[in-house]
Write a protein that holds these residues in place. Structure first.
Motif, PDB file in Angstrom:
ATOM      1  N   ARG A 204      12.053  19.541  -9.528  1.00 43.66           N
ATOM      2  CA  ARG A 204      11.059  19.370 -10.189  1.00 43.66           C
ATOM      3  C   ARG A 204      11.311  18.634 -10.752  1.00 43.66           C
ATOM      4  N   LEU A 205      11.448  18.697 -11.408  1.00 43.85           N
ATOM      5  CA  LEU A 205      11.608  17.658 -12.804  1.00 43.85           C
ATOM      6  C   LEU A 205      12.780  15.668 -11.798  1.00 43.85           C
ATOM      7  N   ASN A 206      12.815  16.086 -10.960  1.00 45.70           N
ATOM      8  CA  ASN A 206      13.724  14.893 -10.740  1.00 45.70           C
ATOM      9  C   ASN A 206      14.654  14.547 -11.698  1.00 45.70           C
ATOM     10  N   GLU A 207      15.901  15.492 -12.332  1.00 44.50           N
ATOM     11  CA  GLU A 207      16.200  14.887 -13.413  1.00 44.50           C
ATOM     12  C   GLU A 207      17.488  13.887 -13.192  1.00 44.50           C
ATOM     13  N   VAL A 208      17.045  12.772 -14.242  1.00 47.36           N
ATOM     14  CA  VAL A 208      18.202  11.828 -14.201  1.00 47.36           C
ATOM     15  C   VAL A 208      19.228  11.943 -15.215  1.00 47.36           C
ATOM     16  N   SER A 209      20.835  11.098 -15.242  1.00 51.64           N
ATOM     17  CA  SER A 209      21.257  11.120 -16.297  1.00 51.64           C
ATOM     18  C   SER A 209      20.881  10.453 -17.968  1.00 51.64           C
ATOM     19  N   PRO A 210      20.638  10.979 -18.834  1.00 50.95           N
ATOM     20  CA  PRO A 210      20.337  10.569 -20.039  1.00 50.95           C
ATOM     21  C   PRO A 210      20.850   9.637 -20.326  1.00 50.95           C
ATOM     22  N   SER A 211      21.902   8.650 -20.114  1.00 50.33           N
ATOM     23  CA  SER A 211      22.252   7.468 -20.245  1.00 50.33           C
ATOM     24  C   SER A 211      22.035   6.332 -19.367  1.00 50.33           C
ATOM     25  N   PHE A 212      21.975   5.352 -19.830  1.00 47.88           N
ATOM     26  CA  PHE A 212      21.443   4.172 -19.053  1.00 47.88           C
ATOM     27  C   PHE A 212      22.545   3.910 -18.148  1.00 47.88           C
ATOM     28  N   ASP A 213      21.899   3.784 -16.822  1.00 49.11           N
ATOM     29  CA  ASP A 213      22.463   3.714 -15.544  1.00 49.11           C
ATOM     30  C   ASP A 213      23.499   4.896 -15.638  1.00 49.11           C
ATOM     31  N   GLY A 214      22.920   5.733 -14.898  1.00 44.99           N
ATOM     32  CA  GLY A 214      23.325   6.999 -15.165  1.00 44.99           C
ATOM     33  C   GLY A 214      23.069   7.145 -13.609  1.00 44.99           C
ATOM     34  N   LEU A 215      23.370   8.472 -13.489  1.00 43.89           N
ATOM     35  CA  LEU A 215      23.597   9.113 -11.559  1.00 43.89           C
ATOM     36  C   LEU A 215      22.066   9.491 -11.714  1.00 43.89           C
ATOM     37  N   PRO A 216      21.239   9.248 -10.916  1.00 50.02           N
ATOM     38  CA  PRO A 216      19.687   9.950 -10.528  1.00 50.02           C
ATOM     39  C   PRO A 216      20.287  11.262  -9.692  1.00 50.02           C
ATOM     40  N   MET A 217      18.717  12.230 -10.037  1.00 51.19           N
ATOM     41  CA  MET A 217      18.923  13.049  -9.013  1.00 51.19           C
ATOM     42  C   MET A 217      19.886  14.097  -9.319  1.00 51.19           C
ATOM     43  N   ARG A 218      20.326  15.103 -10.355  1.00 53.25           N
ATOM     44  CA  ARG A 218      21.380  15.413 -11.383  1.00 53.25           C
ATOM     45  C   ARG A 218      21.284  16.750 -10.909  1.00 53.25           C
ATOM     46  N   TRP A 219      20.282  17.218 -10.032  1.00 58.86           N
ATOM     47  CA  TRP A 219      19.765  18.808  -9.421  1.00 58.86           C
ATOM     48  C   TRP A 219      20.516  19.391  -8.200  1.00 58.86           C
ATOM     49  N   ILE A 220      21.243  17.974  -7.967  1.00 64.16           N
ATOM     50  CA  ILE A 220      22.052  17.805  -6.791  1.00 64.16           C
ATOM     51  C   ILE A 220      23.798  18.748  -7.066  1.00 64.16           C
ATOM     52  N   LEU A 221      24.218  18.082  -8.433  1.00 65.63           N
ATOM     53  CA  LEU A 221      25.315  18.243  -9.532  1.00 65.63           C
ATOM     54  C   LEU A 221      25.061  20.184 -10.094  1.00 65.63           C
ATOM     55  N   LYS A 222      23.630  20.601  -9.654  1.00 63.87           N
ATOM     56  CA  LYS A 222      23.316  21.506 -10.606  1.00 63.87           C
ATOM     57  C   LYS A 222      23.382  22.500  -8.758  1.00 63.87           C
ATOM     58  N   SER A 223      22.982  21.984  -8.617  1.00 64.02           N
ATOM     59  CA  SER A 223      23.036  23.321  -7.117  1.00 64.02           C
ATOM     60  C   SER A 223      24.149  23.501  -6.324  1.00 64.02           C
ATOM     61  N   PHE A 224      25.195  22.730  -6.881  1.00 66.27           N
ATOM     62  CA  PHE A 224      26.810  23.462  -6.969  1.00 66.27           C
ATOM     63  C   PHE A 224      27.057  24.800  -7.139  1.00 66.27           C
ATOM     64  N   ILE A 225      26.376  24.876  -8.617  1.00 66.14           N
ATOM     65  CA  ILE A 225      26.552  26.711  -9.457  1.00 66.14           C
ATOM     66  C   ILE A 225      25.972  27.288  -8.642  1.00 66.14           C
ATOM     67  N   LEU A 226      24.717  27.026  -7.710  1.00 63.60           N
ATOM     68  CA  LEU A 226      23.957  28.013  -6.944  1.00 63.60           C
ATOM     69  C   LEU A 226      25.240  28.478  -5.332  1.00 63.60           C
ATOM     70  N   ILE A 227      26.062  27.111  -4.963  1.00 67.28           N
ATOM     71  CA  ILE A 227      26.893  27.404  -4.069  1.00 67.28           C
ATOM     72  C   ILE A 227      27.943  27.788  -4.401  1.00 67.28           C
ATOM     73  N   ALA A 228      29.111  27.633  -5.238  1.00 66.17           N
ATOM     74  CA  ALA A 228      29.943  28.085  -6.201  1.00 66.17           C
ATOM     75  C   ALA A 228      30.061  29.951  -6.010  1.00 66.17           C
ATOM     76  N   LEU A 229      28.712  29.628  -6.548  1.00 70.90           N
ATOM     77  CA  LEU A 229      28.629  31.309  -6.946  1.00 70.90           C
ATOM     78  C   LEU A 229      27.651  32.666  -5.551  1.00 70.90           C
ATOM     79  N   ALA A 230      27.766  31.720  -4.931  1.00 74.25           N
ATOM     80  CA  ALA A 230      27.073  32.305  -3.177  1.00 74.25           C
ATOM     81  C   ALA A 230      28.415  32.720  -2.417  1.00 74.25           C
ATOM     82  N   LEU A 231      29.289  31.473  -2.847  1.00 77.89           N
ATOM     83  CA  LEU A 231      30.492  31.629  -2.081  1.00 77.89           C
ATOM     84  C   LEU A 231      31.570  32.546  -2.224  1.00 77.89           C
ATOM     85  N   LEU A 232      31.293  32.375  -3.662  1.00 73.94           N
ATOM     86  CA  LEU A 232      32.029  33.717  -5.253  1.00 73.94           C
ATOM     87  C   LEU A 232      31.681  35.430  -4.667  1.00 73.94           C
TER      88      LEU A 232
END
Length: 200
Positions: free
Chosen positions: A145-173
């Motif tokens: 919802r916040l379209n979270e980005v990396s706090p580092s300068f020139d870091g990666l955008p869309m950090r929700w993509i990384l965080k969504s893998f937590i849900l995928i990993a748990l679902a698979l487990l």
């Protein structure tokens, strides 16, 4: 062409070395489908380690030969490691590659091992995964919802993509644990391994 009879069965060798009795657990139709899906996912995910290795080498070469670094690539390196580890949990579980107290378990009967497995899945693994999933869902939703980005300068955008893998990993487990639970119950009901494989 190589003779199939001379080829190494790595899964069988690993099972013998780890005192695993996973081959003795019969499959159900649902467990077979679940584990086939996780197996295919694991094989696809395994390529992430090659990408990570190339990324690490590339970052090192840029740092030492060109005296430059890209924050986004360094963050991607950490993220790929996290994704590979999380998504590999379910694959590891269906292959019985997780840590066990073999010093105790190798002296137990198969029936006792199966009962311990059922209790562990029912009272520990599945409740843990469900609780963590319920906490991770709003965590990922807020990041999206916040379209979270990396706090580092020139870091990666869309950090929700990384965080969504937590849900995928748990679902698979959860799927892997459900499959193992079904196989344990089938064993206690007296379903033979031969019959389960012939049905699958």
């Amino acid at each position: 062409m190589s003779d199939p009879s001379t080829e190494l069965n790595l899964a069988e060798i690993e099972a013998k070395l780890s005192h695993s009795n996973i081959a003795e657990l019969p499959h159900t139709k649902l467990s077979q489908c679940i584990e086939s899906f996780i197996e295919r996912m694991g094989q696809c995910i395994s390529w992430i380690w090659l990408a990570l290795m190339l990324l690490i080498v590339g970052n090192a070469l840029m740092r030492y030969f060109f005296n430059t670094t890209f924050v986004a690539l360094e963050e991607l390196q950490w993220h790929l490691y996290a994704v590979g580890f999380m998504l590999g949990l379910s694959y590891c579980y269906i292959h019985d590659g997780h840590v066990r107290v073999d010093a105790l378990a190798e002296h137990w009967s198969m029936k006792k091992r199966v009962w311990v497995e059922i209790l562990g899945i029912s009272l520990l693994l599945l409740p843990f995964c469900i609780v963590i999933f319920s906490y991770a869902l709003p965590f990922v939703e807020r990041s999206y919802r916040l379209n979270e980005v990396s706090p580092s300068f020139d870091g990666l955008p869309m950090r929700w993509i990384l965080k969504s893998f937590i849900l995928i990993a748990l679902a698979l487990l959860i799927m892997a644990a459900t499959s193992r639970w079904l196989r344990c119950v089938a064993f206690l009901r007296g379903v033979s391994t031969h019959n389960s494989h012939s049905k699958g």
